[in-house]
Design a protein around this motif. Sequence first.
Motif, PDB file in Angstrom:
ATOM      1  N   VAL A  93      42.998 -27.981  17.805  1.00 31.24           N
ATOM      2  CA  VAL A  93      42.572 -29.258  17.220  1.00 31.24           C
ATOM      3  C   VAL A  93      43.267 -29.482  15.873  1.00 31.24           C
ATOM      4  O   VAL A  93      43.667 -30.608  15.546  1.00 31.24           O
ATOM      5  CB  VAL A  93      41.047 -29.295  17.065  1.00 31.24           C
ATOM      6  CG1 VAL A  93      40.601 -30.552  16.324  1.00 31.24           C
ATOM      7  CG2 VAL A  93      40.381 -29.243  18.438  1.00 31.24           C
ATOM      8  N   VAL A  97      45.549 -32.704  14.876  1.00 30.89           N
ATOM      9  CA  VAL A  97      45.305 -33.570  13.719  1.00 30.89           C
ATOM     10  C   VAL A  97      46.517 -33.598  12.793  1.00 30.89           C
ATOM     11  O   VAL A  97      46.957 -34.674  12.348  1.00 30.89           O
ATOM     12  CB  VAL A  97      44.046 -33.100  12.958  1.00 30.89           C
ATOM     13  CG1 VAL A  97      43.888 -33.882  11.657  1.00 30.89           C
ATOM     14  CG2 VAL A  97      42.807 -33.272  13.820  1.00 30.89           C
ATOM     15  N   VAL A 208      37.485 -35.362  16.307  1.00 29.60           N
ATOM     16  CA  VAL A 208      37.712 -33.916  16.166  1.00 29.60           C
ATOM     17  C   VAL A 208      36.598 -33.139  16.855  1.00 29.60           C
ATOM     18  O   VAL A 208      36.863 -32.146  17.548  1.00 29.60           O
ATOM     19  CB  VAL A 208      37.810 -33.546  14.671  1.00 29.60           C
ATOM     20  CG1 VAL A 208      37.648 -32.039  14.473  1.00 29.60           C
ATOM     21  CG2 VAL A 208      39.153 -33.994  14.108  1.00 29.60           C
TER      22      VAL A 208
END
Length: 284
Positions: A93, A97, A208
């Motif tokens: 993740v 991002v 997220v």
Amino acid sequence: MSVITTHVKARTPRRRAGRLAVWTSYAILGAVLVVVLFAGLLAPYSPTEQALDRILLPMSTAHPLGTDDLGRDVLSRMLHGTRVSVLAASLAVAIAVVAGLPVGILAGWRGGLVDLFVMRLVDSVMSFPAIVLAIGITATMGPNITNAMIAVGIVLSPAIIRLARAQVMAIKSETYIEAAASFGAAGLRRMIVPHVVPNIIQPILVQVAVLMGFALIAEASLSFLQLGVQPPDASWGAVLSRSYVFLDQAPLQIFVPGIAIAATVFAFNIIGDEVQRLLDPKRK
């Protein structure tokens, strides 16, 4: 008056169920965090310690979750595997991002040919099934947990790009953006960091939380296919893979990693909804 009272009473059980789901999710993620931090202290055995005289033992006081086909304690492997799975999902993740947020902001802010090029690239990536694309990238780079999570991060980044682009396009014509520009806040650095990023962070945080659940499933899937964690290391997917092979001899062991994955993914999704509710600017 009676209609309003009836409506309020009807909504109360739903609200209580929603709050119960939120607090249950907090408890699940809290327990997962404790295991991640203290897996070495909580595990009764080494996750790689083999005992060929204790193969596929059922649940007992000595081995609460039994042993696998090499005599390794399943509880110890699950505890250590929690750390590997959660940290691996966090890595994926984070890559999504870091790679996706700047690109999405740039595409939304610049528009034109930059936006067209970025979105066609995103559409190309998203045209492939996510897990299939992750498997292909991992197989190309080499099967290990780091490469697997890089692949998952690449697969997840288009979701961040599209969300960031949409949010930037929605706010770049707002009055406060025009006011900042009139006071000399020109250029990407002086405009994006102080004025744009703080106003698009809410949906990014929600995304997220949702992507953490997907990354956990992706890690388990890749490790199940032996493209992620490599023996003798443990993860939820690796434990699930060994349990599946010996399903007929130790049928209960497959439920342990499955329940852990399902419960944690459920918790991340519920927390994502809760973050959205808490950060909602219209919330009183």
